[in-house]
Structure formats: C-alpha cells, structure tokens
Design a protein around this motif. Structure first.
Motif, PDB file in Angstrom:
ATOM      1  N   LEU A  61       0.838  -1.065   0.023  1.00 16.98           N
ATOM      2  CA  LEU A  61      -0.005   0.172   0.031  1.00 16.98           C
ATOM      3  C   LEU A  61       0.883   1.308  -0.089  1.00 16.98           C
ATOM      4  CD1 LEU A  61      -2.841  -1.050   2.616  1.00 16.98           C
ATOM      5  CD2 LEU A  61      -3.020  -0.884   0.097  1.00 16.98           C
ATOM      6  N   ASP A  62       1.878   1.372   0.884  1.00 11.33           N
ATOM      7  CA  ASP A  62       2.661   2.647   0.944  1.00 11.33           C
ATOM      8  C   ASP A  62       4.293   2.253   0.825  1.00 11.33           C
ATOM      9  OD1 ASP A  62       3.673   1.342   3.163  1.00 11.33           O
ATOM     10  OD2 ASP A  62       2.444   2.680   4.688  1.00 11.33           O
ATOM     11  N   GLY A  63       4.717   0.887   0.238  1.00 15.09           N
ATOM     12  CA  GLY A  63       5.846   0.750   0.201  1.00 15.09           C
ATOM     13  C   GLY A  63       6.999   0.665   1.440  1.00 15.09           C
ATOM     14  N   SER A  64       6.311   0.795   2.350  1.00 12.65           N
ATOM     15  CA  SER A  64       7.160   0.672   3.591  1.00 12.65           C
ATOM     16  C   SER A  64       7.478  -0.722   4.051  1.00 12.65           C
ATOM     17  CB  SER A  64       6.479   0.996   4.936  1.00 12.65           C
ATOM     18  OG  SER A  64       5.317   0.502   5.081  1.00 12.65           O
ATOM     19  N   PRO A  65       8.767  -0.913   4.613  1.00 14.16           N
ATOM     20  CA  PRO A  65       9.084  -2.061   5.118  1.00 14.16           C
ATOM     21  C   PRO A  65       8.050  -2.913   5.985  1.00 14.16           C
ATOM     22  CG  PRO A  65      10.908  -0.765   5.672  1.00 14.16           C
ATOM     23  CD  PRO A  65       9.633   0.333   5.487  1.00 14.16           C
ATOM     24  N   ILE A  66       8.064  -4.212   5.846  1.00 17.37           N
ATOM     25  CA  ILE A  66       7.176  -4.922   6.676  1.00 17.37           C
ATOM     26  C   ILE A  66       7.790  -5.243   8.168  1.00 17.37           C
ATOM     27  CG2 ILE A  66       6.238  -7.389   7.136  1.00 17.37           C
ATOM     28  CD1 ILE A  66       6.037  -7.604   3.877  1.00 17.37           C
ATOM     29  N   ASN A  67       7.289  -4.872   9.048  1.00 15.91           N
ATOM     30  CA  ASN A  67       7.747  -4.848  10.280  1.00 15.91           C
ATOM     31  C   ASN A  67       7.616  -6.224  10.950  1.00 15.91           C
ATOM     32  OD1 ASN A  67       8.820  -4.380  12.859  1.00 15.91           O
ATOM     33  ND2 ASN A  67       7.305  -3.014  13.525  1.00 15.91           N
ATOM     34  N   MET A  68       8.791  -6.934  10.940  1.00 18.55           N
ATOM     35  CA  MET A  68       8.812  -8.341  11.461  1.00 18.55           C
ATOM     36  C   MET A  68       8.580  -8.521  12.920  1.00 18.55           C
ATOM     37  SD  MET A  68       8.250  -9.935   8.765  1.00 18.55           S
ATOM     38  CE  MET A  68       8.078 -11.516   8.985  1.00 18.55           C
ATOM     39  N   HIS A  69       9.103  -7.325  13.414  1.00 19.59           N
ATOM     40  CA  HIS A  69       8.786  -7.198  15.037  1.00 19.59           C
ATOM     41  C   HIS A  69       7.393  -7.196  15.313  1.00 19.59           C
ATOM     42  CE1 HIS A  69      13.169  -6.541  14.627  1.00 19.59           C
ATOM     43  NE2 HIS A  69      13.218  -6.570  15.975  1.00 19.59           N
ATOM     44  N   GLN A  70       6.621  -7.074  14.387  1.00 21.26           N
ATOM     45  CA  GLN A  70       5.191  -7.364  14.945  1.00 21.26           C
ATOM     46  C   GLN A  70       4.494  -8.459  14.607  1.00 21.26           C
ATOM     47  OE1 GLN A  70       2.836  -4.230  12.464  1.00 21.26           O
ATOM     48  NE2 GLN A  70       3.423  -2.589  13.955  1.00 21.26           N
ATOM     49  N   LEU A  71       4.380  -9.318  15.410  1.00 25.76           N
ATOM     50  CA  LEU A  71       4.536 -10.744  15.628  1.00 25.76           C
ATOM     51  C   LEU A  71       3.127 -11.364  14.308  1.00 25.76           C
ATOM     52  CD1 LEU A  71       4.525 -11.885  19.296  1.00 25.76           C
ATOM     53  CD2 LEU A  71       6.474 -11.800  17.636  1.00 25.76           C
ATOM     54  N   GLY A  72       2.284 -10.533  14.210  1.00 28.09           N
ATOM     55  CA  GLY A  72       1.311 -10.939  13.329  1.00 28.09           C
ATOM     56  C   GLY A  72       2.027 -11.346  12.023  1.00 28.09           C
ATOM     57  N   ASN A  73       2.991 -10.599  11.604  1.00 28.38           N
ATOM     58  CA  ASN A  73       3.843 -10.573  10.306  1.00 28.38           C
ATOM     59  C   ASN A  73       4.300 -11.927   9.975  1.00 28.38           C
ATOM     60  OD1 ASN A  73       2.651  -8.331   9.332  1.00 28.38           O
ATOM     61  ND2 ASN A  73       4.429  -6.975  10.138  1.00 28.38           N
ATOM     62  N   LEU A  74       4.531 -12.690  11.172  1.00 31.00           N
ATOM     63  CA  LEU A  74       5.431 -13.956  10.893  1.00 31.00           C
ATOM     64  C   LEU A  74       4.184 -14.761  10.247  1.00 31.00           C
ATOM     65  CD1 LEU A  74       6.539 -14.803  14.391  1.00 31.00           C
ATOM     66  CD2 LEU A  74       7.888 -14.193  12.221  1.00 31.00           C
ATOM     67  N   LEU A  75       2.776 -14.690  10.245  1.00 31.75           N
ATOM     68  CA  LEU A  75       1.909 -15.246   9.439  1.00 31.75           C
ATOM     69  C   LEU A  75       1.156 -14.453   8.464  1.00 31.75           C
ATOM     70  CD1 LEU A  75       0.091 -16.945  12.646  1.00 31.75           C
ATOM     71  CD2 LEU A  75       2.046 -17.816  11.192  1.00 31.75           C
ATOM     72  N   GLY A  76       1.766 -13.516   8.122  1.00 27.13           N
ATOM     73  CA  GLY A  76       1.330 -12.675   6.847  1.00 27.13           C
ATOM     74  C   GLY A  76       0.307 -11.713   6.935  1.00 27.13           C
ATOM     75  N   ALA A  77       0.359 -10.808   8.107  1.00 27.67           N
ATOM     76  CA  ALA A  77      -0.687  -9.890   8.217  1.00 27.67           C
ATOM     77  C   ALA A  77      -0.605  -8.686   7.208  1.00 27.67           C
ATOM     78  CB  ALA A  77      -0.661  -9.461   9.973  1.00 27.67           C
ATOM     79  N   THR A  78       0.422  -8.348   6.850  1.00 26.67           N
ATOM     80  CA  THR A  78       0.664  -7.190   6.032  1.00 26.67           C
ATOM     81  C   THR A  78       0.410  -7.396   4.661  1.00 26.67           C
ATOM     82  OG1 THR A  78       2.285  -6.234   7.455  1.00 26.67           O
ATOM     83  CG2 THR A  78       2.479  -5.404   5.342  1.00 26.67           C
ATOM     84  N   ASN A  79      -0.143  -6.562   3.974  1.00 28.74           N
ATOM     85  CA  ASN A  79      -0.594  -6.575   2.395  1.00 28.74           C
ATOM     86  C   ASN A  79       0.840  -6.469   1.463  1.00 28.74           C
ATOM     87  OD1 ASN A  79      -3.008  -6.247   3.410  1.00 28.74           O
ATOM     88  ND2 ASN A  79      -3.775  -5.009   1.658  1.00 28.74           N
ATOM     89  N   VAL A  80       0.808  -7.545   0.692  1.00 25.39           N
ATOM     90  CA  VAL A  80       2.007  -7.425  -0.154  1.00 25.39           C
ATOM     91  C   VAL A  80       1.540  -7.776  -1.720  1.00 25.39           C
ATOM     92  CG1 VAL A  80       4.180  -8.488  -0.705  1.00 25.39           C
ATOM     93  CG2 VAL A  80       3.460  -8.424   1.554  1.00 25.39           C
ATOM     94  N   ALA A  81       1.939  -7.270  -2.852  1.00 19.74           N
ATOM     95  CA  ALA A  81       1.495  -7.546  -4.028  1.00 19.74           C
ATOM     96  C   ALA A  81       1.880  -8.714  -4.551  1.00 19.74           C
ATOM     97  CB  ALA A  81       1.813  -6.372  -4.898  1.00 19.74           C
ATOM     98  N   PRO A  82       1.184  -9.601  -5.393  1.00 23.20           N
ATOM     99  CA  PRO A  82       1.462 -10.638  -5.862  1.00 23.20           C
ATOM    100  C   PRO A  82       2.708 -10.634  -6.696  1.00 23.20           C
ATOM    101  CG  PRO A  82      -0.878 -10.707  -6.077  1.00 23.20           C
ATOM    102  CD  PRO A  82      -0.449  -9.166  -5.555  1.00 23.20           C
ATOM    103  N   LEU A  83       3.085  -9.539  -7.431  1.00 22.13           N
ATOM    104  CA  LEU A  83       4.211  -9.597  -8.052  1.00 22.13           C
ATOM    105  C   LEU A  83       5.353  -9.586  -7.340  1.00 22.13           C
ATOM    106  CD1 LEU A  83       5.962  -8.624 -10.601  1.00 22.13           C
ATOM    107  CD2 LEU A  83       5.521  -6.265 -10.090  1.00 22.13           C
TER     108      LEU A  83
END
Length: 727
Positions: A530-552
């Motif tokens: 959505l905004d090009g920012s890094p995915i903060n892997m210190h937010q535990l939900g991101n271990l399971l893919g909580a952030t929007n990432v483009a298929p490309l």
C-alpha cells in the motif's frame, strides 16, 4: 402557363465585372511581386517595401516529426496496445503507392514541381474567380498546407489547441506568414521531402492522420499497396474530411474521387483506360479503426497500464508529467516489454475460468516472473478494464503495488494479506542461523504473553501475540490457532513448514533473532504494497502474513529461492526506441546476492514437499511429477485472501483468489463460488488449482531442472517422522 423572363446582362453588370477583374489584377500584381521577390532576389526583381515586409517575418521553420503513435509490444513481437493523440504511422515516400502521390498533387497542387513554395498563377486564378464569380477558391500549395500543418501540430504537441488555425480562419497576416515560411521551407528541403512530410501529417479523419493510417483505417491495407481508386478517394478527402468521408457521405465521396481521377487523366498521370476502369469501380471500404490505450489493449490491459505508469513516472522520459505524456502519446515510441504472449494467454484463460465475471466480485490473479532475470512474463486478473454491463470491472491492478518506490501512482490494489506464504522467510532465517531443517520444535505452545523473551539484536521491542493474560486491548486471538486440531505437539521444523503449522512457525521464531528475520524479508524485496514501507517483522502477526503484499513481489521473492538465493528486481521494460531510432533508458536487469545459496536450497527442499505430502497435496500432484516444483499455500485470518506461490527453476508464479476490493475485510467463509459451497476458503482450494493448471501448460516453455540439494550438514538429525495430516 407564363414563361419565366430571362435576365439580360446589361452593360452595368459587365462593367462591374470588368472593374472587379482590373482591381483583382492590380492586387495580384502587387502580391505576386512581393511573393516572388525573396525567391528571385538574384534577378533584382521585386518591390522594395514588400521585400522589407517579408524579411521582417520569421524566416526559419523548424520542421519536427509530427505526432506519431506509440506501440507497446510483447517480447515476442505481439502488439499489446497503441497510444496516440493522433493516430499516425510515419512511412517514407518510397513506401507509398505512386497513385497516392500523383493523386494528391493532381487535386491539391498540380504545379507543385513548378513553383518555389507559393504559386503566383494559382493566386491570380483564385483571386479573379473569387472577385468575378463570388467563389471562395483557395490557392495554398502543398508546401503552404504543410507549413500550416506543421505549425498547428507544434501547437497541439505543446498542449495549445486554442492556438490552432484552420484554413477558413486565416487572416491576411496568417496567410502572408504561411507564404513566407513556404518559400523558406523550399530553400531547405527537396520537393520529395516536402511531399513526404505532407502525406505523413495531413488529416484524413479523427482516426487517421497521414496516409499510412488512412490506408489502414479505410481499406485495411498499407499506403504502399493503395490501388488507383483507393488513392484517388483518399486524395479527395483532404479538402474536406467530413464532407467527403466515404463512410458518412458516400455520394459526395464518389463525386470527389472521380474529380481527382479526371485531374489525373488531364495531367497525363493515368491513361484513359485506367481512368474509365477506376471511375466504374464502386467504393469498397474495409474500415479498421485503431484501438487506442490500455482499455482497448489486445491483451494484458493491466500490464499495459503498469507499463504506462512506468513511463509516466520516470524522469528519463521527460522532466515533468506533461512532457512524459507527450512522449507516450505523440512520440512514436516502440516499447518492447518482457511479457510472453504465450504465458499471458494461458494466464488470462485460467483466471477467467477460475472466477470470470462473478456477481459477487471475487478476484482471481496470476503473475509470473523469470528467476535470474526478474522479467515479468505474465500478469492477468479476472476483471475488465472498462465498465461493461454484467462484467466485474475495475482499473485497479491486483498484481502490483499502489505506488512505486518514489511514491508515484501505479494504479495497483496494493496487495493482500499473504497468510502462510510468509512462513518460508522465517524458515530461511532458521537455516541462515545454522539450524538443521529437520530439527524438532515444540508446536504445542499457543500463548506468547507480554514480556516473552524474544531475541532482537537491533533493539526492537516485540509485544504479545495472544490475549491469554486478559488484555483485550491487544486485539489478538485468545491464543495461537492452527487451521486444524491435532498439530499442537512436537514436530520437525520442515514438517511444520510444509504442513503450514502456525504454532511451529512461532516455535521456531522463539529461537531466532528477529532482526535476522527482518533482514531476510527485506533482502528478497518484500514490502507493504500500500505504501512501500518495510514489513515490520517485530510485529508478531507478520510471521503469519498480516501485511498486504502485492502478488508480483511475492512471486519475485520466491524466484529468489529458485535462483539459488540471488534476487533480481522485477523488470517490465526491455527496450524503448524513439521514432528517430534513438534509444531511451529501459529497465536494466539488476541482481544481487540476497540469500545464501545453501539456505535457498534448504528452502527449496522443504517447499517441494508442500505439493507431495503437505498443505498443497490436493492441488495437483501432476505438476510436481512433470517438473521439480516448490510451492507454499497461504490463507488470511478471515479466509478472504488465499494464495499459492510456486516455482520451478525456470518460472515463479503467484496465484491469488479472494476479496480484492473491499479493503480485504470480507470473510471467505460460507461462500459459493462457481456453484460450489465453501465453509471456508483455503489456499489449496481455488488459488491452488488455478496455479497448477496454468503451470502445467506453461512450465514446459521454460525448461527447468532439479533444484540443487542442500548440503548434508543442513539435513541434521532425522527424528521419527511426524504423521502426515489426514486428507
């Protein structure tokens, strides 16, 4: 019945005509003298005041190439789309039929080769006719018409349409300037150059500028192949493109065509037999209107839109957006892209077959990149770019980011929650820290409260995942959930990955440095779509893919594993060529080491088991039987976004199915898709077969071999295998 009285011509009328003729003659004498003076200065011929007047006007005319159409092509030469402000295809004079050259000269300027840009005889004839008969004859030569077209074209290209002057709007000053510039033009260019320029710039109708576009539009042929009746018809159009339009006014067009043929006969350009045969030929049109822009693309409209934004956002194509728009729509560019038309056709057929124009607006998307190059080979989704009744329409590209790295619009949906397709990157860090891929972890733990001793060498603070400590403000589940019961136990870490066990991923993360996980995710190019920012892997939900990432970017990250750990940026533009033949910057292939080769090989080893015995077992085992294939399924918390990202050593493809437009909040639970009811959607159910059916067709086009095995030291101990999940 009384007869009408015939009006007699009295001496007064005759005298008026005579005086008018004398006045016209005097005017013509002065005007002609002033016109020919610059051209015949060596002969000391002219009127000094007139010469001074003309020399005070601008003497240079910059003749720039007129607006031309831009073509966007696949890597194998297929046309994706055409962009133009004016549909024009420039061709050299020797690529035009002799008939069209002779026809235009015959009807527009029969003395073209005899004058120096302005025709005094024509001016005298027109003035006399206008004064004595009340006609409105023009006297503009082809050179003068070319001058006017060039000036108007320059104004249009600079976005100044209000300054365009049409023939009937010229005042005396405009006409004199046109004559002066015509005389100057003939000193700089040959007659052939002027005729070529004129035939490439002249307006035939709103869909055809220049003779090549006109030939294609009206007759579905090329300028070099125009026959005599066709050429005469097009030559006749120039004088009044609407009045003589054969599609709108066929009778007017026929009369005008035959007039042109008569002039060609009079001038000896055709024989009597050729004239008679052409006159007897009916008008036979085969209209082929050019389709402009991505909405009318012959394939891949969303990839086309992505390409257009890459051009419009890049300062290499102009200092500002206005100039870049001009370059795209008027510059006559040839843009060769990375798209493979074979893969694109297969991808489009698959997403349409998966979901089509479903009334519930579920989205299906496929995107493929080539490991080792980053080339985007296919990009498809199950929607239409233009609003159509009964169709699922949107301008948003499901496969790409909302913005580029500089913050410019890409017209993308901005990605979707990736679910378990993020797990391989935590596993990659597990291997990166030297841990064996068969080591055992305790996947029974479901609660990670505040204050849990996570490791973070870069000093980032981690919170809790669950709310078992009665802190509902955290907004998480009561405890960590797996998709099915029976997996809350100890298991090998590779088993936990290929079966997509959430508690196993968290158990592995308890032994890892989260800053290492962060570096791993960053290294393979993953970021917030959505905004090009890094995915903060210190937010535990991101271990399971909580952030929007483009298929490309998901496809490209997995391509890094396929490429032995070497990351290549996604590339869509292979070559951009100007109308002049000059090259503009495209997108160079930029690759770098991102993941250790042994780590990539370890990931590949485990992800091959996803399709054989893991979470993707029911997708289509024939894929892996046909060519060595690795993959990972993924599903968001509410089942509204489902995935599989899979790859061979030759192709990496992300397949998505879910809610693409409702801010990804609509749950994929208790839904009916294509007549089948699903209590809950999962990555293997729809996105999986979509990926498998597509890869079965296209994988052989990019031959792939076995993935190199990981080193024996990475295999580690071999604990008793955990039982596979029940089908």
């Amino acid at each position: 019945m009384a007869k009408k009285r015939k009006r007699k011509r009295g001496p007064g009328r005759a005298l008026g005509q005579l005086l008018g003729f004398l006045a016209a003659s005097i005017m013509c004498g002065i005007l002609v003298a002033s016109l020919v003076a610059p051209a015949l200065a060596a002969a000391k011929f002219g009127v000094s005041n007139s010469v001074g007047f003309f020399e005070g006007l601008p003497a240079e005319l910059t003749v720039e190439p007129p607006s031309q159409s831009t073509k966007v092509l696949t890597s194998d030469g297929q046309t994706i789309a055409t962009f133009y402000a004016e549909n024009r295809v420039r061709v050299p004079l020797d690529q035009m039929s002799p008939y069209i050259k002779d026809a235009v000269i015959a009807i527009e300027d029969s003395r073209f080769y005899d004058h120096a840009g302005v025709d005094p005889q024509g001016i005298v004839r027109a003035l006399v006719s206008n004064v004595t008969k009340g006609d409105r004859q023009g006297a503009s030569t082809i050179t003068q018409q070319y001058v006017t077209n060039v000036i108007n074209e320059a104004r249009l290209s600079k976005d100044r349409p209000d300054e365009v002057i049409l023939s009937g709007q010229k005042d005396l000053g405009d006409k004199l300037r046109e004559m002066k510039l015509a005389l100057a033009l003939e000193k700089e260019f040959s007659k052939e150059q002027i005729l070529e320029g004129y035939l490439n710039i002249v307006f035939f109708n709103s869909d055809a500028y220049g003779v090549e576009a006109a030939a294609r539009y009206f007759f579905s042929t090329k300028a070099k192949d125009l026959n005599l009746p066709q050429a005469a018809l097009l030559a006749g159009l120039v004088n009044s493109p609407t009045f003589y339009n054969p599609a709108l006014n066929p009778d007017n067009s026929m009369v005008r065509r035959n007039q042109v043929l008569g002039e060609m006969l009079r001038l000896g350009k055709i024989t009597q037999a050729e004239h008679d045969e052409a006159v007897a030929t009916p008008i036979e049109l085969k209209i082929s209107p050019e389709r402009q822009g991505c909405a009318n693309a012959t394939m891949a409209p969303y990839f086309c839109d992505y390409i257009s934004h890459l051009i419009l956002n890049n300062p290499a194509y102009g200092p500002n957006e206005t100039e870049r728009q001009r370059k795209l729509y008027r510059g006559g560019l040839t843009i060769v892209t990375t798209l493979d038309s074979r893969l694109q056709a297969a991808a489009q057929a698959q997403v349409d077959g998966t979901a089509g124009p479903n009334p519930d607006r579920w989205g299906a998307a496929l995107v493929t990149v080539q490991p080792g190059t980053g080339k985007i080979l296919a990009m498809a989704q199950n929607t239409v770019f233009l609003a159509e009744p009964g169709k699922f329409d949107t301008h948003l590209n499901f496969n790409v980011d909302a913005k580029d790295p500089q913050g410019n619009n890409l017209n993308g949906a901005g990605g979707f929650q990736t679910g378990s397709t993020m797990k391989p990157f935590t596993f990659a860090q597990w291997l990166n820290e030297g841990k064996p891929l068969t080591a055992e972890v305790d996947a029974s733990r479901r609660v990670y409260p505040l204050g849990f001793p996570w490791r973070s060498s870069c000093g980032k603070v981690l919170g809790a995942y669950s709310t078992a400590q009665n802190n509902p403000e955290l907004g998480a589940a009561d405890d960590l959930q797996n998709a099915e019961e029976g997996f809350y136990r100890k298991m090998a870490i590779n088993y936990g990955l290929y079966n997509s066990i959430n508690t196993a991923t968290f158990a592995s993360a308890t032994q890892l440095d989260f800053c290492g996980i962060q570096k791993m995710v960053d290294a393979v190019g993953l970021h917030n779509g959505l905004d090009g920012s890094p995915i903060n892997m210190h937010q535990l939900g991101n271990l399971l893919g909580a952030t929007n990432v483009a298929p490309l970017h998901m496809a490209n990250a997995f391509a890094t594993f396929a490429n032995d750990g070497r990351y290549c940026t996604p590339v869509a533009l292979l070559e951009v060529t100007e109308a002049s033949g000059g090259k503009l910057p495209a997108q160079p292939v930029e690759c770098r080491d991102a993941v250790k080769p042994d780590v990539a090989r370890g990931v590949n080893n485990v992800l091959q088991d996803v399709l054989v015995r893991g979470s993707g077992f029911w997708i289509n085992p024939k894929v892996h039987d046909k060519v060595p294939t690795a993959a990972k399924t993924g599903t968001s918390n509410n089942n509204g976004a489902t995935w599989i990202v899979g790859y061979t050593s030759g192709l990496a493809t992300a397949s998505f199915f879910g809610d693409p437009l409702e801010s990804q909040k609509r749950p994929g639970q208790n839904v009916t898709i294509n007549g089948t009811f699903y209590p809950r959607l999962d990555g293997y159910m729809i996105a999986g077969p979509q990926w498998a059916n597509y890869m079965l067709k296209v994988a052989p086009l990019y031959p792939a071999g076995p993935f190199p095995p990981p080193p024996p030291s990475m295999m580690g101990p071999n604990p008793s295998p955990s039982p596979s999940p029940k089908p």
